[in-house]
Design a protein around this motif. Structure first.
Motif, PDB file in Angstrom:
ATOM      1  N   VAL A  46      41.382  53.933  47.062  1.00 31.56           N
ATOM      2  CA  VAL A  46      42.377  54.652  46.249  1.00 31.56           C
ATOM      3  C   VAL A  46      41.696  55.288  45.032  1.00 31.56           C
ATOM      4  O   VAL A  46      40.926  54.632  44.344  1.00 31.56           O
ATOM      5  N   HIS A  47      42.012  56.549  44.785  1.00 28.18           N
ATOM      6  CA  HIS A  47      41.403  57.236  43.639  1.00 28.18           C
ATOM      7  C   HIS A  47      42.195  58.494  43.283  1.00 28.18           C
ATOM      8  O   HIS A  47      43.082  58.905  44.034  1.00 28.18           O
ATOM      9  N   VAL A  48      41.868  59.080  42.144  1.00 28.95           N
ATOM     10  CA  VAL A  48      42.305  60.445  41.857  1.00 28.95           C
ATOM     11  C   VAL A  48      41.037  61.287  41.746  1.00 28.95           C
ATOM     12  O   VAL A  48      39.963  60.752  41.453  1.00 28.95           O
ATOM     13  N   ASP A  49      41.161  62.578  41.981  1.00 27.13           N
ATOM     14  CA  ASP A  49      39.974  63.433  41.893  1.00 27.13           C
ATOM     15  C   ASP A  49      39.781  63.881  40.443  1.00 27.13           C
ATOM     16  O   ASP A  49      40.715  64.394  39.819  1.00 27.13           O
ATOM     17  N   ILE A  50      38.573  63.692  39.951  1.00 29.45           N
ATOM     18  CA  ILE A  50      38.292  64.062  38.559  1.00 29.45           C
ATOM     19  C   ILE A  50      37.680  65.461  38.565  1.00 29.45           C
ATOM     20  O   ILE A  50      36.494  65.639  38.269  1.00 29.45           O
TER      21      ILE A  50
ATOM     22  N   LEU B 175      47.334  59.716  43.249  1.00 31.31           N
ATOM     23  CA  LEU B 175      46.471  58.754  43.943  1.00 31.31           C
ATOM     24  C   LEU B 175      46.461  59.064  45.441  1.00 31.31           C
ATOM     25  O   LEU B 175      47.485  59.408  46.011  1.00 31.31           O
ATOM     26  N   HIS B 176      45.308  58.910  46.040  1.00 31.14           N
ATOM     27  CA  HIS B 176      45.214  59.071  47.484  1.00 31.14           C
ATOM     28  C   HIS B 176      44.094  58.177  48.008  1.00 31.14           C
ATOM     29  O   HIS B 176      43.305  57.637  47.223  1.00 31.14           O
ATOM     30  N   ARG B 177      44.035  58.031  49.333  1.00 29.66           N
ATOM     31  CA  ARG B 177      43.037  57.140  49.934  1.00 29.66           C
ATOM     32  C   ARG B 177      42.749  57.595  51.369  1.00 29.66           C
ATOM     33  O   ARG B 177      43.525  58.344  51.966  1.00 29.66           O
TER      34      ARG B 177
HETATM   35 FE   LIG Z   1      39.969  62.595  46.657  1.00 29.82          FE
END
Ligand SMILES: [Fe+2]
Ligand SMILES: O=C(O)CCC(=O)C(=O)O
Length: 344
Positions: free
Chosen positions: A227-231, A284-286
């Motif tokens: 799980v993350h967000v794109d920076i 958030l996506h994964r």
């Molecule tokens: Fe991403």
């Protein structure tokens, strides 16, 4: 480097309640436990599909702009079709994909940036943190091209010769598409079309992650991409069109991004969320794994130049909605983001 912020204690108070800190807490929590499918899936929801061909029609343009506004406010993710990137250019990317993944390890070590795109001073801390996470939460393989400038084929001596032209053609075309989408996003906010491009410096250099998700028998117990967000500003993602894997968080549910043939998946990065002061969302996506099929994807990240000032559009800041994010040049912002994620 400039950094404008209110007093330290005030900043801390603000951060502890900010959507960014909630996201970071969620990322930490998800990374520290397996299995990962904690929230129910919402199978019948779908991210919007936006037909960019309609932008050329003066009558329908405003309809598309409205769709983009809705997608940015509610999802942070959308598909684009009729995007203008030619089929043979996309096929060329898949050919280059095979060449890059078939390269012998010693050659790959030269062109693959390897680790995630982190500020160099935080690398060691990041790897320390990774050691504390259980195995099985980051099982994909990724080739990373850092600061890839598709205008600069002559200086690409580290990339296998047979795929240089293909990569340049693909990333030039995808970068143009990204810039075009940024214009429509500006338009949807009622600001000048080149607003985002100007404030983020029109950076010709891209970061690229080329992912390969191998099948796992116990795929549900594992995770391909945590799980993350794109920076970044904007991500333009090409994915295999017959295998699912990408999931997006919406209203506390995970939504599968069903492949749409010939589309790109667009998602808003943290920079757009900061510049719109939370009006538009970076979500958030994964990446999940499949039991018996390989899934491939190519993520192209548009990033600001290091000296770009990341600050909210003035009319989106009010007394009730003060700046959500740090106001700073990109190099500082980026460092600060990872330092917070690492709880430094
Ligand atoms: Fe991403
Ligand atoms: O593989 C995917 O579908 C997602 C990739 C992604 O989110 C990323 O590289 O940041």
């Amino acid at each position: 480097m400039t950094q404008i912020s209110s007093g330290a204690s005030e900043e801390r108070k603000e951060e502890s309640q900010s959507p960014l800190m909630n996201k970071l807490d969620e990322i930490q929590a998800a990374l520290s436990s397996v299995p990962v499918a904690a929230n129910p899936l919402k199978e019948d929801w779908q991210i919007p599909v936006i037909d960019l061909a309609l932008l050329r029609s003066p009558v329908e343009r405003s309809v598309v702009i409205d769709q983009i506004r809705g997608a940015c406010e509610n999802w942070g993710f959308f598909h684009v079709v009729n995007h203008g990137v030619p089929h043979d250019v996309i096929n060329g990317m898949w050919k280059a994909y095979d060449t890059l993944y078939q390269a012998p390890a010693e050659q790959r070590a030269i062109f693959d940036h390897g680790e995630p795109f982190l500020p160099p001073s935080l690398r060691e801390k990041f790897f320390e943190m990774l050691k504390s996470f259980p195995k099985g939460v980051d099982l994909k393989d990724t080739i990373r091209l850092h600061k890839f400038n598709p205008d600069d084929e002559d200086r690409m001596t580290h990339v296998p010769q047979e795929c240089r032209k293909l990569l340049c053609a693909y990333f030039k075309s995808v970068r143009d598409l990204g810039f075009q989408i940024l214009e429509t996003i500006s338009e949807s906010l009622g600001i000048e079309r080149d607003y985002f491009r100007n404030v983020t410096g029109n950076n010709p250099e891209l970061n690229v992650s080329i992912h390969r998700y191998s099948p796992y028998e116990d795929a549900e117990q594992r995770m391909g991409l945590p799980v993350h967000v794109d920076i970044d500003i904007l991500t333009i993602l090409l994915q295999t069109d017959d295998v699912e894997g990408l999931e997006v968080k919406k209203d506390d549910r995970w939504v599968v991004v069903k492949p749409v043939a010939g589309s790109f998946v667009i998602n808003l990065g943290e920079v757009i969320q900061a510049i719109t002061n939370g009006k538009y969302r970076s979500v958030l996506h994964r990446g999940m794994l499949n039991k018996d099929k390989v899934r491939s994807s190519v993520a192209c990240f548009l990033v600001p130049t290091p000296d770009s000032m990341i600050e909210p559009i003035p009319h989106l800041v009010t007394e009730e909605n003060p700046p959500h994010h740090l106001i700073a040049d990109w190099a500082t912002y980026y460092h600060h983001h990872f330092a917070k994620a690492l709880k430094l």
